[in-house]
Design a protein around this motif. Sequence first.
Motif, mmCIF file in Angstrom:
data_model
loop_
_atom_site.group_PDB
_atom_site.id
_atom_site.type_symbol
_atom_site.label_atom_id
_atom_site.label_comp_id
_atom_site.label_asym_id
_atom_site.label_seq_id
_atom_site.Cartn_x
_atom_site.Cartn_y
_atom_site.Cartn_z
ATOM 1 N N THR A 196 0.827 -1.196 0.000
ATOM 2 C CA THR A 196 0.000 0.000 0.000
ATOM 3 C C THR A 196 0.870 1.258 0.000
ATOM 4 O O THR A 196 2.060 1.208 0.300
ATOM 5 C CB THR A 196 -0.907 0.059 1.246
ATOM 6 O OG1 THR A 196 -0.112 0.397 2.385
ATOM 7 C CG2 THR A 196 -1.603 -1.266 1.487
ATOM 8 N N TYR A 204 -1.552 5.187 3.832
ATOM 9 C CA TYR A 204 -2.694 4.419 4.343
ATOM 10 C C TYR A 204 -2.526 4.183 5.838
ATOM 11 O O TYR A 204 -1.433 3.812 6.297
ATOM 12 C CB TYR A 204 -2.814 3.069 3.621
ATOM 13 C CG TYR A 204 -3.683 3.136 2.391
ATOM 14 C CD1 TYR A 204 -5.076 3.180 2.501
ATOM 15 C CD2 TYR A 204 -3.123 3.175 1.122
ATOM 16 C CE1 TYR A 204 -5.872 3.260 1.377
ATOM 17 C CE2 TYR A 204 -3.911 3.258 -0.011
ATOM 18 C CZ TYR A 204 -5.283 3.302 0.114
ATOM 19 O OH TYR A 204 -6.085 3.393 -0.991
ATOM 20 N N TYR A 214 -6.669 -5.821 9.734
ATOM 21 C CA TYR A 214 -7.436 -4.959 8.836
ATOM 22 C C TYR A 214 -8.255 -5.821 7.890
ATOM 23 O O TYR A 214 -8.090 -7.047 7.819
ATOM 24 C CB TYR A 214 -6.514 -4.042 8.037
ATOM 25 C CG TYR A 214 -5.633 -4.780 7.037
ATOM 26 C CD1 TYR A 214 -6.039 -4.963 5.719
ATOM 27 C CD2 TYR A 214 -4.412 -5.313 7.422
ATOM 28 C CE1 TYR A 214 -5.244 -5.653 4.817
ATOM 29 C CE2 TYR A 214 -3.609 -6.001 6.530
ATOM 30 C CZ TYR A 214 -4.029 -6.165 5.221
ATOM 31 O OH TYR A 214 -3.251 -6.861 4.333
ATOM 32 N N TYR A 242 -9.961 -5.741 3.714
ATOM 33 C CA TYR A 242 -9.956 -5.022 2.443
ATOM 34 C C TYR A 242 -11.130 -4.060 2.353
ATOM 35 O O TYR A 242 -11.101 -3.101 1.580
ATOM 36 C CB TYR A 242 -9.986 -6.004 1.272
ATOM 37 C CG TYR A 242 -8.806 -6.953 1.260
ATOM 38 C CD1 TYR A 242 -7.501 -6.478 1.355
ATOM 39 C CD2 TYR A 242 -8.991 -8.323 1.156
ATOM 40 C CE1 TYR A 242 -6.419 -7.335 1.363
ATOM 41 C CE2 TYR A 242 -7.914 -9.198 1.156
ATOM 42 C CZ TYR A 242 -6.634 -8.699 1.265
ATOM 43 O OH TYR A 242 -5.570 -9.557 1.266
ATOM 44 N N ASP A 270 -11.837 -1.992 4.460
ATOM 45 C CA ASP A 270 -11.400 -0.721 5.027
ATOM 46 C C ASP A 270 -10.855 0.226 3.964
ATOM 47 O O ASP A 270 -10.690 1.419 4.226
ATOM 48 C CB ASP A 270 -10.308 -0.959 6.083
ATOM 49 C CG ASP A 270 -10.801 -1.823 7.243
ATOM 50 O OD1 ASP A 270 -12.011 -1.816 7.509
ATOM 51 O OD2 ASP A 270 -9.961 -2.501 7.858
ATOM 52 N N PHE A 271 -10.575 -0.312 2.770
ATOM 53 C CA PHE A 271 -9.978 0.498 1.718
ATOM 54 C C PHE A 271 -11.068 1.064 0.803
ATOM 55 O O PHE A 271 -12.123 0.445 0.615
ATOM 56 C CB PHE A 271 -8.993 -0.338 0.915
ATOM 57 C CG PHE A 271 -7.737 -0.667 1.674
ATOM 58 C CD1 PHE A 271 -6.570 0.051 1.448
ATOM 59 C CD2 PHE A 271 -7.722 -1.673 2.636
ATOM 60 C CE1 PHE A 271 -5.415 -0.243 2.157
ATOM 61 C CE2 PHE A 271 -6.576 -1.969 3.347
ATOM 62 C CZ PHE A 271 -5.417 -1.244 3.108
ATOM 63 N N SER A 316 -9.504 1.178 -5.186
ATOM 64 C CA SER A 316 -8.185 1.548 -4.668
ATOM 65 C C SER A 316 -7.150 0.434 -4.825
ATOM 66 O O SER A 316 -5.962 0.664 -4.599
ATOM 67 C CB SER A 316 -8.289 1.927 -3.189
ATOM 68 O OG SER A 316 -8.713 0.807 -2.415
ATOM 69 N N ILE A 317 -7.587 -0.765 -5.202
ATOM 70 C CA ILE A 317 -6.672 -1.898 -5.358
ATOM 71 C C ILE A 317 -6.402 -2.126 -6.840
ATOM 72 O O ILE A 317 -7.332 -2.363 -7.617
ATOM 73 C CB ILE A 317 -7.227 -3.162 -4.697
ATOM 74 C CG1 ILE A 317 -7.393 -2.926 -3.185
ATOM 75 C CG2 ILE A 317 -6.310 -4.358 -4.950
ATOM 76 C CD1 ILE A 317 -7.983 -4.093 -2.435
ATOM 77 N N LYS A 339 -13.667 -2.962 -4.946
ATOM 78 C CA LYS A 339 -12.394 -2.456 -4.448
ATOM 79 C C LYS A 339 -11.340 -2.413 -5.543
ATOM 80 O O LYS A 339 -10.296 -1.767 -5.383
ATOM 81 C CB LYS A 339 -11.883 -3.325 -3.287
ATOM 82 C CG LYS A 339 -12.856 -3.404 -2.099
ATOM 83 C CD LYS A 339 -13.150 -2.042 -1.511
ATOM 84 C CE LYS A 339 -14.175 -2.125 -0.408
ATOM 85 N NZ LYS A 339 -14.540 -0.774 0.122
ATOM 86 N N LYS A 381 -1.837 6.429 -5.057
ATOM 87 C CA LYS A 381 -1.948 6.198 -3.612
ATOM 88 C C LYS A 381 -2.915 5.048 -3.318
ATOM 89 O O LYS A 381 -3.841 5.163 -2.526
ATOM 90 C CB LYS A 381 -2.393 7.470 -2.891
ATOM 91 C CG LYS A 381 -1.371 8.592 -2.982
ATOM 92 C CD LYS A 381 -1.746 9.783 -2.116
ATOM 93 C CE LYS A 381 -0.646 10.845 -2.152
ATOM 94 N NZ LYS A 381 -0.955 12.007 -1.289
ATOM 95 N N GLY A 382 -2.675 3.929 -4.032
ATOM 96 C CA GLY A 382 -3.537 2.759 -3.899
ATOM 97 C C GLY A 382 -2.852 1.603 -3.209
ATOM 98 O O GLY A 382 -2.006 1.790 -2.333
ATOM 99 N N ALA A 383 -3.213 0.387 -3.634
ATOM 100 C CA ALA A 383 -2.666 -0.826 -3.031
ATOM 101 C C ALA A 383 -2.670 -1.932 -4.080
ATOM 102 O O ALA A 383 -3.344 -1.841 -5.114
ATOM 103 C CB ALA A 383 -3.492 -1.242 -1.818
#
Length: 303
Positions: free
Chosen positions: A173, A177, A185, A187, A189-190, A194-195, A219, A239-241
């Motif tokens: 990430t 984050y 955590y 996923y 939560d994102f 964002s993925i 996601k 600014k993702g993952a």
Amino acid sequence: MNKLPSIRNLQYLIKLYELKNFNRAAEACFVSQSTLSAGIQNLEDQLGGQLIERDHKAFVFTDMGEALVVMAKSIVQQASELTQIAHETQNPMSGRLRLGCIPTIAPFLFKPFFTLCKNSYPDLNVQLKEDTTENLLKSLDAGELDCLILALPVNTAGFHTKVLGEDPFWFVTHKDYPVEKGQVYSYQDFPDESIFLLQKEHCLTEHAVSACQLVDSQKINPLSASSLQTLVAMVECQKGATFIPQMALKTGLLEHSDLKVLRPAAEQASRQIGMVWRQTTRRSLTFNKLTELLKSLLSEFSE
């Protein structure tokens, strides 16, 4: 005695059947389209039957043509091994080895593997072809490659497969984050989209989503990358993952980036790495020795 069909003409026929286009098949065989067409015509004249139905716009393979393609693959495979039999009898770790590998493994594994092979088996000439799993399996089946290094699971029916080891996944990430190492955590939560993942033709995408148990497709960002290097850049800029295999991290993929590494939300998320070769090959001893080298390398990556 009737003149036998040439191996080269059989290779033309196989490539035309795979690519369904005379121009692309000729380019793949490094000949002109007229040379490839003449080779197919020569086969038809020798065999006394029509292999392809042609018109000015398209063509289709006849029943005889499709049957010949199946036989031609076996003939070409065995012919490609003929010149190696004498060498293998005296030294199975010599001669040319045409190795296929997928793009999410080759950049990280090939250099240490090649170096280790040169030190252990200096008479072995390893040649690499990097491509997608689907294309590599076709090349192996056609006798154009000797063995493959793939990520499993994948359908390798009809081939011999040997598991080399595990390659764990990590969740990578952007540093901003609010999730830290060791923190529990989800996923969920994102944010949505964002993925980031690789393009679908890369088996890493399916393996990562399945192993890491990412079930919410909202996601996943609709944009995708063609390589792990591009994927990392996308994650950093947006600014993702994403999910990255450990062998890529071990070779410095994230150096000088603003990314951090977390354990996936799913326990023991990983992909298997395996070596694949034809069941009919006469080089099983060679491949079994190479699997031992690869196992030692993968064990270093997994530490």
